[in-house]
Design a protein around this motif. Structure first.
Motif, mmCIF file in Angstrom:
data_model
loop_
_atom_site.group_PDB
_atom_site.id
_atom_site.type_symbol
_atom_site.label_atom_id
_atom_site.label_comp_id
_atom_site.label_asym_id
_atom_site.label_seq_id
_atom_site.Cartn_x
_atom_site.Cartn_y
_atom_site.Cartn_z
ATOM 1 N N LEU A 153 -69.001 -14.149 0.218
ATOM 2 C CA LEU A 153 -69.723 -14.927 -0.558
ATOM 3 C C LEU A 153 -70.312 -14.010 -2.036
ATOM 4 C CD1 LEU A 153 -71.749 -16.958 2.009
ATOM 5 C CD2 LEU A 153 -69.785 -17.699 0.887
ATOM 6 N N TRP A 154 -71.009 -14.803 -2.696
ATOM 7 C CA TRP A 154 -71.501 -13.889 -3.771
ATOM 8 C C TRP A 154 -72.897 -14.156 -3.705
ATOM 9 C CZ3 TRP A 154 -67.925 -10.683 -5.987
ATOM 10 C CH2 TRP A 154 -66.467 -10.966 -5.510
ATOM 11 N N PHE A 155 -73.848 -13.299 -4.199
ATOM 12 C CA PHE A 155 -75.177 -13.703 -4.372
ATOM 13 C C PHE A 155 -75.898 -12.771 -5.505
ATOM 14 C CE2 PHE A 155 -79.961 -12.283 -3.364
ATOM 15 C CZ PHE A 155 -80.234 -13.619 -3.402
ATOM 16 N N ARG A 156 -76.668 -13.256 -6.166
ATOM 17 C CA ARG A 156 -77.713 -12.536 -7.429
ATOM 18 C C ARG A 156 -79.000 -13.507 -6.967
ATOM 19 N NH1 ARG A 156 -76.367 -8.580 -10.575
ATOM 20 N NH2 ARG A 156 -77.901 -9.301 -12.104
ATOM 21 N N ALA A 157 -80.015 -12.533 -7.280
ATOM 22 C CA ALA A 157 -81.323 -13.112 -7.343
ATOM 23 C C ALA A 157 -81.565 -13.555 -8.691
ATOM 24 C CB ALA A 157 -82.687 -11.913 -6.922
ATOM 25 N N ALA B 252 -78.059 -17.515 -11.739
ATOM 26 C CA ALA B 252 -76.522 -16.876 -11.643
ATOM 27 C C ALA B 252 -75.686 -18.148 -11.539
ATOM 28 C CB ALA B 252 -76.306 -15.973 -10.656
ATOM 29 N N SER B 253 -74.472 -17.996 -11.885
ATOM 30 C CA SER B 253 -73.488 -18.957 -11.921
ATOM 31 C C SER B 253 -72.978 -18.921 -10.327
ATOM 32 C CB SER B 253 -72.032 -18.507 -12.633
ATOM 33 O OG SER B 253 -72.547 -18.470 -14.242
ATOM 34 N N LEU B 254 -72.929 -20.334 -9.964
ATOM 35 C CA LEU B 254 -72.157 -20.747 -8.499
ATOM 36 C C LEU B 254 -70.782 -20.299 -8.583
ATOM 37 C CD1 LEU B 254 -72.684 -21.892 -5.812
ATOM 38 C CD2 LEU B 254 -71.809 -23.918 -6.627
ATOM 39 N N ARG B 255 -70.355 -19.395 -7.406
ATOM 40 C CA ARG B 255 -69.208 -18.887 -7.387
ATOM 41 C C ARG B 255 -68.616 -19.306 -6.119
ATOM 42 N NH1 ARG B 255 -68.695 -12.492 -8.991
ATOM 43 N NH2 ARG B 255 -66.479 -13.319 -8.963
ATOM 44 N N ALA B 256 -67.316 -19.726 -6.162
ATOM 45 C CA ALA B 256 -66.544 -20.146 -4.691
ATOM 46 C C ALA B 256 -66.572 -18.870 -3.753
ATOM 47 C CB ALA B 256 -65.167 -20.551 -5.237
ATOM 48 N N PRO B 257 -66.391 -19.093 -2.604
ATOM 49 C CA PRO B 257 -66.169 -18.055 -1.592
ATOM 50 C C PRO B 257 -64.741 -17.607 -1.724
ATOM 51 C CG PRO B 257 -67.175 -19.925 -0.547
ATOM 52 C CD PRO B 257 -66.999 -20.390 -1.804
ATOM 53 N N LEU B 258 -64.970 -16.332 -1.316
ATOM 54 C CA LEU B 258 -63.727 -15.525 -1.554
ATOM 55 C C LEU B 258 -62.963 -15.219 -0.316
ATOM 56 C CD1 LEU B 258 -61.832 -13.729 -3.306
ATOM 57 C CD2 LEU B 258 -63.065 -11.587 -2.188
ATOM 58 N N VAL B 259 -61.756 -15.838 -0.057
ATOM 59 C CA VAL B 259 -61.042 -15.762 1.207
ATOM 60 C C VAL B 259 -59.591 -15.014 0.810
ATOM 61 C CG1 VAL B 259 -59.883 -17.002 3.059
ATOM 62 C CG2 VAL B 259 -62.067 -17.867 1.978
ATOM 63 N N LYS B 260 -59.342 -14.010 1.324
ATOM 64 C CA LYS B 260 -58.306 -13.145 1.153
ATOM 65 C C LYS B 260 -57.346 -12.749 2.266
ATOM 66 C CE LYS B 260 -57.678 -13.474 -3.406
ATOM 67 N NZ LYS B 260 -56.539 -13.835 -4.071
ATOM 68 N N ARG B 261 -56.246 -12.650 2.411
ATOM 69 C CA ARG B 261 -55.423 -12.147 3.436
ATOM 70 C C ARG B 261 -54.519 -11.097 2.645
ATOM 71 N NH1 ARG B 261 -56.291 -17.157 5.259
ATOM 72 N NH2 ARG B 261 -56.489 -17.562 7.469
ATOM 73 N N THR C 251 -55.970 -2.275 -2.881
ATOM 74 C CA THR C 251 -55.671 -3.594 -3.360
ATOM 75 C C THR C 251 -56.836 -4.400 -3.938
ATOM 76 O OG1 THR C 251 -54.289 -5.827 -3.134
ATOM 77 C CG2 THR C 251 -55.453 -4.737 -1.268
ATOM 78 N N GLN C 252 -56.972 -5.057 -4.948
ATOM 79 C CA GLN C 252 -58.044 -5.667 -5.435
ATOM 80 C C GLN C 252 -57.838 -7.072 -4.905
ATOM 81 O OE1 GLN C 252 -59.126 -5.571 -9.588
ATOM 82 N NE2 GLN C 252 -60.674 -6.962 -9.396
ATOM 83 N N LEU C 253 -58.938 -7.563 -4.356
ATOM 84 C CA LEU C 253 -59.022 -8.884 -3.612
ATOM 85 C C LEU C 253 -59.390 -10.291 -4.589
ATOM 86 C CD1 LEU C 253 -60.600 -8.012 -0.202
ATOM 87 C CD2 LEU C 253 -58.252 -8.088 -0.903
ATOM 88 N N ASP C 254 -60.025 -9.703 -5.552
ATOM 89 C CA ASP C 254 -60.613 -10.823 -6.192
ATOM 90 C C ASP C 254 -60.233 -10.781 -7.625
ATOM 91 O OD1 ASP C 254 -62.007 -8.499 -7.112
ATOM 92 O OD2 ASP C 254 -63.916 -9.465 -7.530
ATOM 93 N N ALA C 255 -58.946 -10.077 -8.016
ATOM 94 C CA ALA C 255 -58.430 -10.153 -9.423
ATOM 95 C C ALA C 255 -58.351 -11.398 -10.112
ATOM 96 C CB ALA C 255 -57.310 -9.456 -9.373
ATOM 97 N N ASP C 256 -57.966 -12.396 -9.186
ATOM 98 C CA ASP C 256 -57.681 -13.806 -9.854
ATOM 99 C C ASP C 256 -58.697 -14.919 -9.494
ATOM 100 O OD1 ASP C 256 -57.064 -13.715 -7.090
ATOM 101 O OD2 ASP C 256 -55.647 -15.282 -6.916
ATOM 102 N N VAL C 257 -60.004 -14.616 -9.175
ATOM 103 C CA VAL C 257 -60.886 -15.403 -8.798
ATOM 104 C C VAL C 257 -61.740 -15.578 -10.121
ATOM 105 C CG1 VAL C 257 -62.870 -15.854 -7.484
ATOM 106 C CG2 VAL C 257 -60.807 -14.716 -6.312
ATOM 107 N N ALA C 258 -62.000 -16.670 -10.387
ATOM 108 C CA ALA C 258 -62.856 -17.122 -11.546
ATOM 109 C C ALA C 258 -64.333 -17.063 -11.156
ATOM 110 C CB ALA C 258 -62.313 -18.458 -12.242
#
Length: 352
Positions: free
Chosen positions: A157-161, A164-173, A198-205
């Motif tokens: 998940l993503w968190f900032r105090a 902040a923009s709502l971001r979708a959870p990251l799920v990668k295999r 390997t970068q896991l979030d390269a394609d996550v908006a």
């Protein structure tokens, strides 16, 4: 002496709470700043009940500070990596790296073939990666068993105090493929060590309006190294064999620099030309990076022991070194080094 008892070190300023008992008449205690360190039982003394009431609690006479969450400008939205750092020419350690400005609550596990052709999941680690932070896993992965490496699963998940923009959870295999894995050797961010990543979030908006979905099919778009358990393996035996039979001049271990048997971590030794306006946090990071690099190189080059001079000071550097040494799988034991020469300002590490 029982778990939960308040204790004080006889020869240092630290005090804390007994968290568990270790082999060899050692006790692990949790001190005020949250670090856990192993200590000989003979070096501890129980704190009286009156003192224990105030131990690890803020003074009633100190004014309480109210911290208002703020949302500074986001500098980095992407940069979650799985990194494999070579310990020697036979084994790798696995790290999860957060090179973003977000807190990253995560779980990490392995998927492998189970009985009856099903998929078996094994949890490895969970926690919260702070911005520009990393977590090292306990397992070692052998080069010779590359074909048997599992599929690694990261959920986060993503968190900032503040706002902040709502971001979708990251799920990668991620399934390592010989055709691409060994071509990706680079300097791993945050760790600043050579390794494969390997970068896991390269394609996550980042923006929720982009339609990024936490579902597995959408989460597995992108890099050639990322795949689901349903995607057929494409490891070619000839590629793996060619990689393993490379000459020593091209091997991972060829660039390992054997450190000195005594490494001085004092800032004046690391920065003889001056600190050049570096903050205390910058200097501590430099000391810890030098410690980690020297220890790993000592292990990889076959040294039996290495001594680190950390000084006495406030004890924060010594405490953090002992915390890391206590968790390292290749450290046999560590102890105060040559008190007549270094006093209590150095630690000798014996390597397995």
């Amino acid at each position: 002496m029982n778990i939960g008892d308040k204790v004080r070190l006889l020869r240092a300023k630290e005090q804390g709470v007994v968290s568990r008992f270790l082999p060899g008449n050692m006790i692990e205690i949790e001190i005020e700043d949250g670090f856990r360190i192993p200590v000989m039982r003979s070096e501890l003394v129980l704190v009286s009940p009156l003192e224990a009431e105030r131990l690890l609690k803020p003074s009633i006479f100190e004014p309480q500070k109210t911290v208002t969450p703020s949302a500074p400008a986001i500098l980095s939205n992407q940069g979650i990596y799985l990194a494999f750092i070579p310990v020697n020419d036979r084994e790798y350690t696995l790290h999860l790296v957060n090179n973003t400005d977000w807190d990253f609550p995560y779980t990490l596990g392995e998927e492998s073939a189970g009985a009856g052709g099903g998929v078996q999941f094994r949890g490895l680690q969970s926690g919260v990666l702070k911005p520009k932070g990393q977590q090292k896993m306990n397992d070692l992965y052998a080069h010779a068993k590359f074909e048997e490496w599992p599929t690694f699963v990261v959920q986060g998940l993503w968190f900032r105090a503040g706002k902040a923009s709502l971001r979708a959870p990251l799920v990668k295999r991620f399934k390592a493929r010989a055709a691409t894995f060994f071509k990706a050797k680079t300097t791993v961010p945050v760790l600043n060590q050579p390794g494969f990543q390997t970068q896991l979030d390269a394609d996550v908006a980042v923006d929720s309006s982009s339609g990024a979905s936490p579902a597995a099919p959408a989460a597995n778009r992108g890099g050639s190294n990322v795949s689901t358990q349903h995607r057929p393996a494409t490891i070619r035996p000839e590629d793996l064999k060619a990689e393993m039979l490379k000459p020593k001049s091209e091997s991972i271990g060829s660039s390992i620099e054997r450190p000195s048997s005594v490494v001085d971590l004092h800032t004046e030794a690391l920065l003889p030309s001056g600190t050049d306006k570096r903050t205390s946090a910058d200097l501590l990071k430099l000391q810890l990076d030098t410690f980690d690099r020297s220890l790993e190189n000592a292990i990889a080059s076959g040294m039996q022991d290495i001594t680190f001079i950390h000084g006495v000071g406030s004890g924060a550097l010594r405490t953090e070194l002992h915390k890391r040494l206590g968790k390292h799988p290749n450290v046999r034991f560590f102890e105060d080094a040559q008190k007549e020469k270094f006093g209590y300002g150095a630690t000798k590490v014996t390597i397995k």
